[in-house]
Write an enzyme that holds these catalytic residues in place. Structure first.
Site, PDB file in Angstrom:
ATOM      1  N   GLY A  48      -0.283  14.599  -7.531  1.00 16.23           N
ATOM      2  CA  GLY A  48      -0.276  15.901  -7.069  1.00 16.23           C
ATOM      3  C   GLY A  48       0.013  16.472  -5.542  1.00 16.23           C
ATOM      4  O   GLY A  48       0.421  16.037  -5.105  1.00 16.23           O
ATOM      5  N   GLU A  49      -0.944  17.506  -5.443  1.00 14.12           N
ATOM      6  CA  GLU A  49      -1.230  17.720  -4.067  1.00 14.12           C
ATOM      7  C   GLU A  49      -2.677  17.699  -3.585  1.00 14.12           C
ATOM      8  O   GLU A  49      -3.588  18.248  -4.188  1.00 14.12           O
ATOM      9  CB  GLU A  49      -0.906  19.230  -4.054  1.00 14.12           C
ATOM     10  CG  GLU A  49      -0.921  20.119  -2.823  1.00 14.12           C
ATOM     11  CD  GLU A  49      -0.320  19.511  -1.778  1.00 14.12           C
ATOM     12  OE1 GLU A  49      -1.060  19.179  -0.370  1.00 14.12           O
ATOM     13  OE2 GLU A  49       0.904  19.099  -1.867  1.00 14.12           O
ATOM     14  N   SER A  50      -2.739  16.748  -2.804  1.00 16.98           N
ATOM     15  CA  SER A  50      -4.188  16.217  -2.347  1.00 16.98           C
ATOM     16  C   SER A  50      -4.974  17.466  -1.729  1.00 16.98           C
ATOM     17  O   SER A  50      -6.325  17.376  -2.180  1.00 16.98           O
ATOM     18  CB  SER A  50      -4.479  14.935  -1.646  1.00 16.98           C
ATOM     19  OG  SER A  50      -3.540  15.641  -0.115  1.00 16.98           O
ATOM     20  N   CYS A  79      -0.857   8.234  -5.392  1.00 21.02           N
ATOM     21  CA  CYS A  79      -0.248   9.049  -4.405  1.00 21.02           C
ATOM     22  C   CYS A  79      -1.212  10.030  -3.807  1.00 21.02           C
ATOM     23  O   CYS A  79      -2.081   9.728  -3.080  1.00 21.02           O
ATOM     24  CB  CYS A  79       0.860   9.498  -5.277  1.00 21.02           C
ATOM     25  SG  CYS A  79       2.267  10.191  -3.889  1.00 21.02           S
ATOM     26  N   ARG A 106      -0.309  11.257   5.293  1.00 22.61           N
ATOM     27  CA  ARG A 106       0.461  12.288   3.996  1.00 22.61           C
ATOM     28  C   ARG A 106       1.870  12.409   4.619  1.00 22.61           C
ATOM     29  O   ARG A 106       2.369  12.575   5.665  1.00 22.61           O
ATOM     30  CB  ARG A 106      -0.467  13.563   4.132  1.00 22.61           C
ATOM     31  CG  ARG A 106      -1.793  13.379   3.562  1.00 22.61           C
ATOM     32  CD  ARG A 106      -2.429  14.831   3.508  1.00 22.61           C
ATOM     33  NE  ARG A 106      -1.658  15.490   2.382  1.00 22.61           N
ATOM     34  CZ  ARG A 106      -1.809  16.902   2.327  1.00 22.61           C
ATOM     35  NH1 ARG A 106      -2.406  17.582   3.315  1.00 22.61           N
ATOM     36  NH2 ARG A 106      -1.346  17.555   1.443  1.00 22.61           N
ATOM     37  N   ILE A 140       7.174  10.217  -4.621  1.00 17.60           N
ATOM     38  CA  ILE A 140       7.464  11.452  -4.670  1.00 17.60           C
ATOM     39  C   ILE A 140       6.568  11.853  -3.506  1.00 17.60           C
ATOM     40  O   ILE A 140       5.436  12.028  -3.454  1.00 17.60           O
ATOM     41  CB  ILE A 140       7.020  12.301  -5.853  1.00 17.60           C
ATOM     42  CG1 ILE A 140       7.840  11.625  -7.018  1.00 17.60           C
ATOM     43  CG2 ILE A 140       7.233  13.735  -5.720  1.00 17.60           C
ATOM     44  CD1 ILE A 140       7.335  12.002  -8.331  1.00 17.60           C
ATOM     45  N   ARG A 141       7.174  12.343  -2.292  1.00 13.38           N
ATOM     46  CA  ARG A 141       6.592  12.920  -1.089  1.00 13.38           C
ATOM     47  C   ARG A 141       5.083  12.121  -0.968  1.00 13.38           C
ATOM     48  O   ARG A 141       4.099  12.496  -0.739  1.00 13.38           O
ATOM     49  CB  ARG A 141       5.939  14.313  -1.229  1.00 13.38           C
ATOM     50  CG  ARG A 141       7.309  15.420  -1.257  1.00 13.38           C
ATOM     51  CD  ARG A 141       6.810  16.798  -1.215  1.00 13.38           C
ATOM     52  NE  ARG A 141       6.151  17.069  -2.656  1.00 13.38           N
ATOM     53  CZ  ARG A 141       6.911  17.475  -3.760  1.00 13.38           C
ATOM     54  NH1 ARG A 141       8.129  17.217  -3.833  1.00 13.38           N
ATOM     55  NH2 ARG A 141       6.038  17.708  -4.664  1.00 13.38           N
ATOM     56  N   HIS A 176       4.331   5.921  -8.288  1.00  9.14           N
ATOM     57  CA  HIS A 176       3.734   6.604  -9.441  1.00  9.14           C
ATOM     58  C   HIS A 176       4.029   5.567 -10.748  1.00  9.14           C
ATOM     59  O   HIS A 176       5.072   5.881 -11.441  1.00  9.14           O
ATOM     60  CB  HIS A 176       4.425   7.842  -9.791  1.00  9.14           C
ATOM     61  CG  HIS A 176       4.009   8.913  -8.906  1.00  9.14           C
ATOM     62  ND1 HIS A 176       3.065   9.849  -9.090  1.00  9.14           N
ATOM     63  CD2 HIS A 176       4.312   9.425  -7.451  1.00  9.14           C
ATOM     64  CE1 HIS A 176       2.903  10.916  -8.041  1.00  9.14           C
ATOM     65  NE2 HIS A 176       3.702  10.568  -6.979  1.00  9.14           N
ATOM     66  N   GLU A 178       2.761   5.764 -13.399  1.00  8.41           N
ATOM     67  CA  GLU A 178       2.259   6.458 -14.429  1.00  8.41           C
ATOM     68  C   GLU A 178       3.910   6.964 -14.888  1.00  8.41           C
ATOM     69  O   GLU A 178       4.045   7.445 -15.965  1.00  8.41           O
ATOM     70  CB  GLU A 178       1.430   7.435 -14.481  1.00  8.41           C
ATOM     71  CG  GLU A 178       1.730   8.610 -13.526  1.00  8.41           C
ATOM     72  CD  GLU A 178       1.724   8.303 -12.136  1.00  8.41           C
ATOM     73  OE1 GLU A 178       1.513   7.264 -11.666  1.00  8.41           O
ATOM     74  OE2 GLU A 178       1.589   9.169 -11.234  1.00  8.41           O
TER      75      GLU A 178
END
Ligand code: GLN
Length: 193
Positions: A48-50, A79, A106, A140-141, A176, A178
């Site tokens: 997600g967005e840390s 991630c 990051r 992803i990023r 990821h 998952e």
């Protein structure tokens, strides 16, 4: 009895982890409070967005309970999750749980490769425990793991950087698992609990 594994469900792709855990034979439990943390045997920190997750963890007074949880129970971060687990975070610097001896940059692969899907041959240390076969890697990023401490085992690498790492009871992936149908990484995590 099936292991009850929490998935931190404040933000990010926690539902994909829920499905992967169920497919790997565990009972997933969504965790949104310090109280819910008390009732699980292990925990996944999703992608997600840390920075957003960090803010929510503080707002909900979960940051310290999570750090305490990690001192005696297993955590698997993917991630953004591995960014939270690291000792040191760069680009930009931000606070982290300091549960895995890693320095993580990051968005370290740069904007030109925001996202990519590929396949890698994991290290023997992974294959001996999970069975043979390449691993699909969805990035992803993604962060780049710049440094691993002496206690960290690299279970897979990609482009010269570790992408799946283990330290004691904790596991971290910059990709990821998952989002792939292969549940070996989740199974490996369950074996550690
Ligand atoms: N770029 C995100 C961060 O820095 C992580 C991306 C992800 O979890 N897919 O927090």
């Amino acid at each position: 009895m099936k292991k009850r594994i929490g998935v931190l469900a404040l933000q990010g792709d926690f539902e994909a982890h829920e499905k992967a855990l169920a497919a790997a034979g565990a009972t997933p439990v969504l965790v949104r409070t310090p109280e819910e943390l008390r009732h699980v045997d292990g925990l996944i920190l999703p992608g997600g967005e840390s920075t957003a997750m960090l803010n929510l963890l503080h707002r909900l007074e979960m940051f310290e309970p999570l750090r305490e949880f990690g001192k005696s129970k297993a955590i698997f971060g993917t991630c953004a999750g591995v960014i939270l687990l690291a000792t040191r975070v760069t680009h930009p610097e931000q606070e982290s749980l300091d549960l895995m001896d890693l320095t993580v940059e990051r968005n370290g692969y740069g904007r030109q490769i925001d996202s990519s899907v590929g396949e890698i041959e994991p290290a023997d240390a992974f294959l001996q425990r999970t069975g043979p076969g390449k691993l699909e890697t969805v990035f992803i990023r993604a962060p780049v793991i710049l440094r691993t401490g002496a206690g960290v085992t690299v279970l897979a690498e990609h482009g010269g950087h570790p992408v799946l790492v283990e330290q004691g009871r904790h596991l971290g992936a910059t990709f990821h698992p998952e989002l792939s149908s292969d549940v070996r990484v989740h199974q490996l995590f369950l074996e550690k609990i």
